[in-house]
Design a protein around this motif. Sequence first.
Motif, short mmCIF file in Angstrom:
data_model
loop_
_atom_site.label_atom_id
_atom_site.label_comp_id
_atom_site.label_asym_id
_atom_site.label_seq_id
_atom_site.Cartn_x
_atom_site.Cartn_y
_atom_site.Cartn_z
N VAL A 163 0.82 -1.21 0.00
CA VAL A 163 0.00 0.00 0.00
C VAL A 163 0.86 1.26 0.00
O VAL A 163 1.89 1.35 0.66
CB VAL A 163 -0.96 0.00 1.21
N VAL A 164 0.37 2.25 -0.76
CA VAL A 164 0.94 3.59 -0.79
C VAL A 164 -0.22 4.55 -0.58
O VAL A 164 -1.24 4.44 -1.27
CB VAL A 164 1.64 3.89 -2.14
N VAL A 165 -0.09 5.46 0.36
CA VAL A 165 -1.13 6.47 0.59
C VAL A 165 -0.86 7.64 -0.34
O VAL A 165 0.18 8.29 -0.25
CB VAL A 165 -1.15 6.92 2.07
N LEU A 166 -1.79 7.89 -1.23
CA LEU A 166 -1.65 9.00 -2.18
C LEU A 166 -2.08 10.33 -1.57
O LEU A 166 -1.58 11.38 -1.96
CB LEU A 166 -2.51 8.74 -3.42
N ASP A 167 -3.03 10.28 -0.65
CA ASP A 167 -3.57 11.49 -0.05
C ASP A 167 -3.85 11.21 1.43
O ASP A 167 -4.83 10.54 1.76
CB ASP A 167 -4.86 11.89 -0.77
N ASP A 168 -2.98 11.70 2.30
CA ASP A 168 -3.14 11.39 3.73
C ASP A 168 -4.19 12.26 4.43
O ASP A 168 -4.53 12.01 5.58
CB ASP A 168 -1.81 11.43 4.46
N HIS A 169 -4.71 13.26 3.74
CA HIS A 169 -5.83 14.08 4.25
C HIS A 169 -6.87 14.19 3.12
O HIS A 169 -7.00 15.25 2.50
CB HIS A 169 -5.35 15.46 4.68
N PRO A 170 -7.58 13.10 2.85
CA PRO A 170 -8.49 13.09 1.70
C PRO A 170 -9.70 14.01 1.87
O PRO A 170 -10.08 14.34 3.00
CB PRO A 170 -8.93 11.63 1.61
N GLU A 171 -10.29 14.36 0.74
CA GLU A 171 -11.50 15.18 0.73
C GLU A 171 -12.63 14.45 1.45
O GLU A 171 -12.70 13.22 1.43
CB GLU A 171 -11.92 15.46 -0.72
N GLU A 172 -13.51 15.21 2.06
CA GLU A 172 -14.62 14.62 2.80
C GLU A 172 -15.48 13.71 1.93
O GLU A 172 -16.03 12.72 2.41
CB GLU A 172 -15.47 15.73 3.42
N SER A 173 -15.56 14.00 0.66
CA SER A 173 -16.39 13.18 -0.24
C SER A 173 -15.87 11.75 -0.36
O SER A 173 -16.62 10.87 -0.79
CB SER A 173 -16.46 13.84 -1.62
N THR A 174 -14.63 11.50 0.01
CA THR A 174 -14.06 10.15 -0.08
C THR A 174 -14.02 9.42 1.26
O THR A 174 -13.61 8.26 1.31
CB THR A 174 -12.63 10.19 -0.66
#
Length: 64
Positions: free
Chosen positions: A32-43
């Motif tokens: 696993v690789v985290v692309l966005d560690d603070h994702p948008e609320e919609s996700t």
Amino acid sequence: MRVEADQPKCVASGQCVLAAPDVFDQDDDGIVVVLDDHPEESTHDDVREAAAICPAAAIRLADK
């Protein structure tokens, strides 16, 4: 929401990528690789699902 992944625990199942492809990816070994560690609320729902279905429990979620 903050997303963290414990790469040593990852078993490369790819379930996180299927559940939340905008937030997770896999490296050449399938880890696993985290692309966005603070994702948008919609996700957030997708990210919560990814954490819940991870067979290795390698994804951690925290409040910002």
